[in-house]
Design a protein around this motif. Structure first.
Motif, PDB file in Angstrom:
ATOM      1  N   GLY A  36       0.825  -1.197   0.000  1.00 58.82           N
ATOM      2  CA  GLY A  36       0.000   0.000   0.000  1.00 58.82           C
ATOM      3  C   GLY A  36       0.859   1.246   0.000  1.00 58.82           C
ATOM      4  O   GLY A  36       2.092   1.166   0.018  1.00 58.82           O
ATOM      5  N   GLN A  37       0.199   2.387   0.011  1.00 61.62           N
ATOM      6  CA  GLN A  37       0.894   3.669  -0.030  1.00 61.62           C
ATOM      7  C   GLN A  37       1.379   4.105   1.347  1.00 61.62           C
ATOM      8  O   GLN A  37       2.233   4.990   1.454  1.00 61.62           O
ATOM      9  CB  GLN A  37      -0.020   4.743  -0.618  1.00 61.62           C
ATOM     10  N   GLY A  38       0.840   3.524   2.373  1.00 60.43           N
ATOM     11  CA  GLY A  38       1.265   3.860   3.726  1.00 60.43           C
ATOM     12  C   GLY A  38       0.353   4.872   4.397  1.00 60.43           C
ATOM     13  O   GLY A  38      -0.312   5.670   3.740  1.00 60.43           O
ATOM     14  N   THR A  39       0.339   4.825   5.715  1.00 60.16           N
ATOM     15  CA  THR A  39      -0.415   5.782   6.515  1.00 60.16           C
ATOM     16  C   THR A  39       0.475   6.254   7.654  1.00 60.16           C
ATOM     17  O   THR A  39       1.166   5.448   8.291  1.00 60.16           O
ATOM     18  CB  THR A  39      -1.729   5.172   7.034  1.00 60.16           C
ATOM     19  N   GLN A  40       0.469   7.551   7.902  1.00 54.01           N
ATOM     20  CA  GLN A  40       1.362   8.120   8.898  1.00 54.01           C
ATOM     21  C   GLN A  40       0.796   7.959  10.302  1.00 54.01           C
ATOM     22  O   GLN A  40      -0.382   8.275  10.559  1.00 54.01           O
ATOM     23  CB  GLN A  40       1.575   9.620   8.614  1.00 54.01           C
ATOM     24  N   VAL A  41       1.632   7.485  11.195  1.00 55.29           N
ATOM     25  CA  VAL A  41       1.303   7.424  12.623  1.00 55.29           C
ATOM     26  C   VAL A  41       2.325   8.266  13.365  1.00 55.29           C
ATOM     27  O   VAL A  41       3.535   8.043  13.232  1.00 55.29           O
ATOM     28  CB  VAL A  41       1.329   5.975  13.143  1.00 55.29           C
ATOM     29  N   THR A  42       1.843   9.238  14.112  1.00 57.02           N
ATOM     30  CA  THR A  42       2.716  10.104  14.888  1.00 57.02           C
ATOM     31  C   THR A  42       2.305  10.045  16.343  1.00 57.02           C
ATOM     32  O   THR A  42       1.138  10.286  16.672  1.00 57.02           O
ATOM     33  CB  THR A  42       2.656  11.551  14.384  1.00 57.02           C
ATOM     34  N   VAL A  43       3.250   9.704  17.199  1.00 57.95           N
ATOM     35  CA  VAL A  43       2.986   9.595  18.630  1.00 57.95           C
ATOM     36  C   VAL A  43       3.769  10.688  19.338  1.00 57.95           C
ATOM     37  O   VAL A  43       5.002  10.719  19.286  1.00 57.95           O
ATOM     38  CB  VAL A  43       3.381   8.208  19.175  1.00 57.95           C
ATOM     39  N   SER A  44       3.046  11.576  19.999  1.00 60.97           N
ATOM     40  CA  SER A  44       3.694  12.681  20.697  1.00 60.97           C
ATOM     41  C   SER A  44       3.960  12.304  22.146  1.00 60.97           C
ATOM     42  O   SER A  44       3.205  11.551  22.756  1.00 60.97           O
ATOM     43  CB  SER A  44       2.821  13.926  20.637  1.00 60.97           C
ATOM     44  N   SER A  45       5.048  12.873  22.677  1.00 62.58           N
ATOM     45  CA  SER A  45       5.420  12.549  24.060  1.00 62.58           C
ATOM     46  C   SER A  45       4.777  13.507  25.049  1.00 62.58           C
ATOM     47  O   SER A  45       4.190  14.494  24.686  1.00 62.58           O
ATOM     48  CB  SER A  45       6.936  12.586  24.197  1.00 62.58           C
TER      49      SER A  45
END
Length: 124
Positions: A115-124
């Motif tokens: 797939g094209q990918g999906t962004q996952v961002t985890v903030s601290s």
């Protein structure tokens, strides 16, 4: 041909949860093993989890074991990745991939469709 479309990524605080989905086209989804991989900025893409055609053989990377759960619904041509207790180091683009075989693998070279990918961002 198989087309894969990921969804469910986003921004979440550390300790939070997300569920990624990967919808597959085609009538042969149920015969294919599926995998999730991820690529963090400046790093190589790495294995996260995989599942065989039946959903009964599952592997996880050590870094996500106990926090992530892979599952599939062959009736919906969809594979999921439930991510709990997210950490900032889980930040990456997450890719869904499909094999042409029913048995699972942890090696990227064994997956024919991506797939094209999906962004996952985890903030601290």
């Amino acid at each position: 041909q198989v087309q894969l479309v990921e969804s469910g990524g986003g921004l979440v605080q550390a300790g939070g949860s997300l569920r990624l989905s990967c919808a597959a086209s085609g009538r042969t989804f149920s015969s294919k093993a599926m995998g999730w991989f991820r690529q963090a900025p400046g790093k190589e893409r790495e294995f996260v989890s995989s599942v065989d055609w039946s959903g009964s053989v599952i592997y996880y990377a050590d870094s996500v074991k106990g926090r992530f759960t892979i599952s599939r619904d062959n009736a919906k041509n969809t594979v999921y990745l439930r991510m709990n207790s997210l950490k900032p180091e889980d930040t990456a683009v997450y890719y869904c991939a499909a094999r042409t075989y029913s048995t699972t693998s942890q090696a990227q070279r064994d997956y024919a469709y991506w797939g094209q990918g999906t962004q996952v961002t985890v903030s601290s």
